[in-house]
Design a protein around this motif. Sequence first.
Motif, short mmCIF file in Angstrom:
data_model
loop_
_atom_site.label_atom_id
_atom_site.label_comp_id
_atom_site.label_asym_id
_atom_site.label_seq_id
_atom_site.Cartn_x
_atom_site.Cartn_y
_atom_site.Cartn_z
N ASP A 125 -1.88 -4.02 -10.23
CA ASP A 125 -2.69 -5.24 -9.31
C ASP A 125 -4.17 -4.57 -8.93
O ASP A 125 -4.36 -3.69 -9.44
N PRO A 126 -4.99 -5.28 -8.14
CA PRO A 126 -6.36 -4.87 -7.81
C PRO A 126 -6.53 -3.68 -7.05
O PRO A 126 -7.36 -2.62 -7.20
N GLU A 127 -5.24 -3.08 -6.51
CA GLU A 127 -5.31 -1.86 -6.01
C GLU A 127 -4.59 -0.59 -6.58
O GLU A 127 -4.68 0.46 -6.25
N GLY A 128 -4.16 -1.06 -7.86
CA GLY A 128 -3.68 0.03 -8.85
C GLY A 128 -2.17 0.10 -8.82
O GLY A 128 -1.67 0.85 -9.47
N ALA A 129 -1.36 -0.78 -8.08
CA ALA A 129 0.10 -0.75 -8.20
C ALA A 129 0.54 -1.24 -9.61
O ALA A 129 0.11 -2.08 -10.11
N VAL A 130 1.30 -0.27 -10.12
CA VAL A 130 1.98 -0.68 -11.51
C VAL A 130 3.10 -1.55 -11.45
O VAL A 130 4.15 -1.39 -10.66
N PHE A 131 3.33 -2.48 -12.18
CA PHE A 131 4.35 -3.37 -12.46
C PHE A 131 4.59 -3.81 -13.74
O PHE A 131 3.47 -3.74 -14.75
N ALA A 132 5.69 -4.29 -14.40
CA ALA A 132 5.86 -4.74 -15.56
C ALA A 132 6.26 -6.03 -15.65
O ALA A 132 6.72 -6.73 -14.64
N LEU A 156 6.46 -3.48 -2.18
CA LEU A 156 5.21 -3.04 -2.35
C LEU A 156 4.57 -2.21 -1.21
O LEU A 156 4.45 -3.03 -0.46
N TYR A 157 3.86 -1.15 -1.47
CA TYR A 157 3.22 -0.58 -0.47
C TYR A 157 1.85 -0.50 -1.11
O TYR A 157 1.44 -0.05 -1.90
N ALA A 158 1.13 -1.40 0.02
CA ALA A 158 -0.20 -1.69 -0.31
C ALA A 158 -1.13 -0.96 0.71
O ALA A 158 -0.92 -0.79 1.84
N ARG A 159 -2.39 -0.68 0.47
CA ARG A 159 -3.59 -0.58 1.22
C ARG A 159 -3.97 -1.61 2.11
O ARG A 159 -4.06 -1.52 3.16
N ASP A 160 -4.12 -2.83 1.30
CA ASP A 160 -4.65 -3.97 2.20
C ASP A 160 -3.41 -5.11 1.81
O ASP A 160 -3.43 -5.63 0.63
N PRO A 199 -1.18 6.38 -3.20
CA PRO A 199 -1.43 5.29 -4.07
C PRO A 199 -0.58 4.16 -3.69
O PRO A 199 0.48 4.35 -3.44
N PRO A 200 -1.21 3.01 -3.73
CA PRO A 200 -0.30 1.82 -3.83
C PRO A 200 0.70 1.65 -4.77
O PRO A 200 0.31 2.12 -6.03
#
Length: 262
Positions: A125-132, A156-160, A199-200
């Motif tokens: 995603d835009p914050e760098g969290a990886v998914f498949a 999901l743990y996100a910064r924003d 990191p996210p």
Amino acid sequence: MAETAAAVAYGEGVPCWVDAQLSDVEAGKRFYGGLFGWDFHEVPEAHDARGAHGRQGPSVGAFLGGEAVAGLAPKADGRLPTVWTVHFTTPDIAALVGRIRAAGGQVITPPTPVGTLGAAALATDPEGAVFALWQPGTRCGFGRRHLPGSFTWAQLYARDVNVAESFYGYVFHDALFGPGAAPDFGRAALSEVFPPEMPPHFLVHFAVTDLGEALGTVERLGGRVRALPFGASYGRVAVVTDDQGASFALLQRDWQGRTSAP
């Protein structure tokens, strides 16, 4: 009875599979077999397929009660992180990849056939969290979920959080956060559980009947407890790592009288 994969109708954006990328698959079999009671079988279709994570070589499927619950796969490169990855289902992986790029995400590995099982891709995603992503072939996804010893939640743990909601709402057409949102997915700010430098990321949750007993088993098998049990809207959670450093969560809910997943 627990759900079978053939009976599950996964809508787009629903978590349908999880796998761990490990340096030592045999050690992973010992750890997760000891923790969850999983049995393991090789996946011949994936032996020579370069899948979503760029790996080659034998992968194994994890089974509980004869139903598929997860996968363990060798890392293609020892420098890559040891992680659990959540897969979201889609009927059209090429179109979904296009929406990810349009929404500011990145595609790490483009759609790739995995034998006859389906097609996979890896993205952030835009914050760098990886998914498949997973477009089903002969494998739809989990054969068992929401029951002890199987997948039950992806957080999901996100910064924003607002950025996350905008991105995933667009990519999956509100399947995750809209009125008909998938019941297996949540989001939170990193600061709620983790230090700001983390990191996210997505955190895969497995269901257990007794959280304290499960944590004792994790430590006995060489894993570590990273976050002591805390309350969440979806149950009582603890964050742990296996004996190779892959992080995941244990989730205790009220399983009394429950024999199948929703």
